[in-house]
Design a protein around this motif. Structure first.
Motif, PDB file in Angstrom:
ATOM      1  N   GLY A 280     -20.898  20.607  -9.807  1.00 24.84           N
ATOM      2  CA  GLY A 280     -21.200  20.000  -9.239  1.00 24.84           C
ATOM      3  C   GLY A 280     -22.726  19.356  -9.854  1.00 24.84           C
ATOM      4  N   MET A 281     -22.403  19.272 -11.217  1.00 24.82           N
ATOM      5  CA  MET A 281     -22.781  18.159 -12.292  1.00 24.82           C
ATOM      6  C   MET A 281     -23.011  16.876 -11.574  1.00 24.82           C
ATOM      7  SD  MET A 281     -23.648  20.340 -14.558  1.00 24.82           S
ATOM      8  CE  MET A 281     -24.661  19.394 -15.321  1.00 24.82           C
ATOM      9  N   ILE A 282     -22.396  16.728 -10.677  1.00 22.82           N
ATOM     10  CA  ILE A 282     -22.798  15.715 -10.353  1.00 22.82           C
ATOM     11  C   ILE A 282     -23.569  15.588  -8.455  1.00 22.82           C
ATOM     12  CG2 ILE A 282     -21.441  12.909  -8.987  1.00 22.82           C
ATOM     13  CD1 ILE A 282     -19.171  13.580 -11.065  1.00 22.82           C
ATOM     14  N   PRO A 283     -24.351  14.591  -8.262  1.00 24.15           N
ATOM     15  CA  PRO A 283     -25.316  15.072  -7.330  1.00 24.15           C
ATOM     16  C   PRO A 283     -24.727  14.883  -5.395  1.00 24.15           C
ATOM     17  CG  PRO A 283     -26.281  13.445  -8.669  1.00 24.15           C
ATOM     18  CD  PRO A 283     -25.232  13.824  -9.355  1.00 24.15           C
ATOM     19  N   SER A 284     -23.885  14.122  -5.865  1.00 27.09           N
ATOM     20  CA  SER A 284     -22.927  13.559  -4.796  1.00 27.09           C
ATOM     21  C   SER A 284     -21.544  14.590  -4.373  1.00 27.09           C
ATOM     22  CB  SER A 284     -22.288  12.236  -4.428  1.00 27.09           C
ATOM     23  OG  SER A 284     -21.076  12.511  -5.753  1.00 27.09           O
ATOM     24  N   ILE A 285     -20.987  15.552  -5.482  1.00 31.73           N
ATOM     25  CA  ILE A 285     -20.388  16.676  -5.083  1.00 31.73           C
ATOM     26  C   ILE A 285     -21.299  17.602  -4.923  1.00 31.73           C
ATOM     27  CG2 ILE A 285     -17.960  17.389  -6.314  1.00 31.73           C
ATOM     28  CD1 ILE A 285     -18.046  15.175  -7.736  1.00 31.73           C
ATOM     29  N   ALA A 286     -22.399  17.792  -5.509  1.00 32.52           N
ATOM     30  CA  ALA A 286     -23.137  18.449  -5.824  1.00 32.52           C
ATOM     31  C   ALA A 286     -23.906  19.540  -4.265  1.00 32.52           C
ATOM     32  CB  ALA A 286     -24.346  18.988  -6.877  1.00 32.52           C
ATOM     33  N   ARG A 287     -23.617  17.746  -3.202  1.00 34.70           N
ATOM     34  CA  ARG A 287     -23.584  18.053  -1.490  1.00 34.70           C
ATOM     35  C   ARG A 287     -22.556  18.577  -0.940  1.00 34.70           C
ATOM     36  NH1 ARG A 287     -27.300  13.280  -3.447  1.00 34.70           N
ATOM     37  NH2 ARG A 287     -25.159  11.863  -2.558  1.00 34.70           N
TER      38      ARG A 287
END
Length: 316
Positions: A280-287
């Motif tokens: 979840g630290m990478i914005p695209s993956i968090a989304r």
């Protein structure tokens, strides 16, 4: 009860694993067999029951030698470690454990778990916030599905309307998963070396031997080409989305979405079960994770604020 710093040779592995099993937080990364695969040897601070020899709490310290001295580091395939406490523990503050670590390592970095309370740290230590995404699997599947993003629900319906819909099946080994990752992502993840993949294979074997691994796959109808695969770790607190890979065609077809939806559907309605998306630290993956209804959960990364030269270290 007493807190003690132990070198690896001094650790009672049976007492260690018993502590991990009954700890208030479920952190499977801390089992001795997991650490043996990912680290080899580790030190620890333990809260020892002097009467019984049991460990009431433990702080794993994966350590290795480097030219600048010994350092504590976060091993691969291990999102969280930190302090694990049992109901008998009289120490709940990570700070007390870190006080026994000060002066022993030239560099120090560890990722605590979401249950740890990070209060005032000893001098020389600092913490930064990291986050993962969690989904409570206690509600039934219909309730969980209602929490998906509208686009995800449309994609799932669209797949079912195909003449040959993509189907999720159980995988027998992790070999195809690892090879798929190396083929399409290995060049992008420079920190993963050949020995990391051997380490991952050994970890998958260890998980399967204990019945803790769930490997799922989506293959192309007709050709049987692997589109996507994922490894989930089962533990008493739920599931960990540990490792996954997809081909460009698999991403285009929404295969990763199908893998996660299949697993959520399989374990929905299980009280006390939580799916940890482990990221979840990478914005695209968090989304991507948030679109399943998962919510962010912070945990701390603790490090020495100023690395110490080897000649300043004095503790045995």
């Amino acid at each position: 009860m007493s807190l003690r710093y132990l070198h690896h040779a001094e650790i009672d592995l049976a007492a260690w694993d018993t502590c991990v099993t009954v700890a208030q937080a479920s952190v499977p990364y801390a089992y001795s067999w997991w650490l043996t695969v990912t680290v080899g040897k580790w030190d620890a601070v333990v809260e020892l029951n002097d009467a019984t020899g049991a460990y009431n709490s433990i702080l794993p310290l994966p350590a290795k030698w480097r030219p600048w001295g010994r350092q504590v580091y976060q091993p691969a395939f291990t999102q969280q470690l930190g302090l694990l406490t049992t109901a008998e523990s009289q120490q709940q503050n990570l700070t007390e454990y870190l006080a026994l670590v000060a002066g022993r390592y030239s560099r120090f970095y560890t990722q605590a778990n979401v249950s740890n309370n990070i209060w005032q740290l000893p001098a020389g230590f600092a913490s930064t916030e990291r986050r993962t995404y969690l989904l409570d699997l206690a509600p039934n599947y219909a309730t969980l599905l209602a929490g998906y993003a509208a686009d995800y629900k449309r994609r799932l319906r669209r797949n079912q309307q195909q003449i040959q819909p993509l189907v999720v099946k159980e995988g027998e080994t992790g070999t195809a998963l690892v090879e798929l990752f190396r083929l399409y992502k290995g060049g992008e993840v420079a920190e993963l070396k050949a020995w990391h993949y051997r380490q991952l294979a050994a970890l998958i074997n260890a998980l399967q031997a204990r019945g803790l691994a769930s490997i799922v796959e989506v293959r192309q109808p007709g050709t049987d080409n692997l589109l996507a695969s994922a490894l989930f770790v089962k533990h008493r607190g739920g599931l960990i989305y540990l490792f996954a890979a997809a081909s460009p065609a698999g991403k285009q077809a929404g295969a990763p979405l199908l893998l996660l939806d299949h697993t959520i559907q399989q374990y929905a309605g299980t009280p006390g079960f939580v799916l940890d998306f482990e990221g979840g630290m990478i914005p695209s993956i968090a989304r991507f994770f948030a679109n399943f209804g998962a919510t962010p959960a912070p945990y701390a990364a603790v490090a020495l604020s100023t690395p110490q030269p080897w000649y300043m270290l004095w503790k045995p």
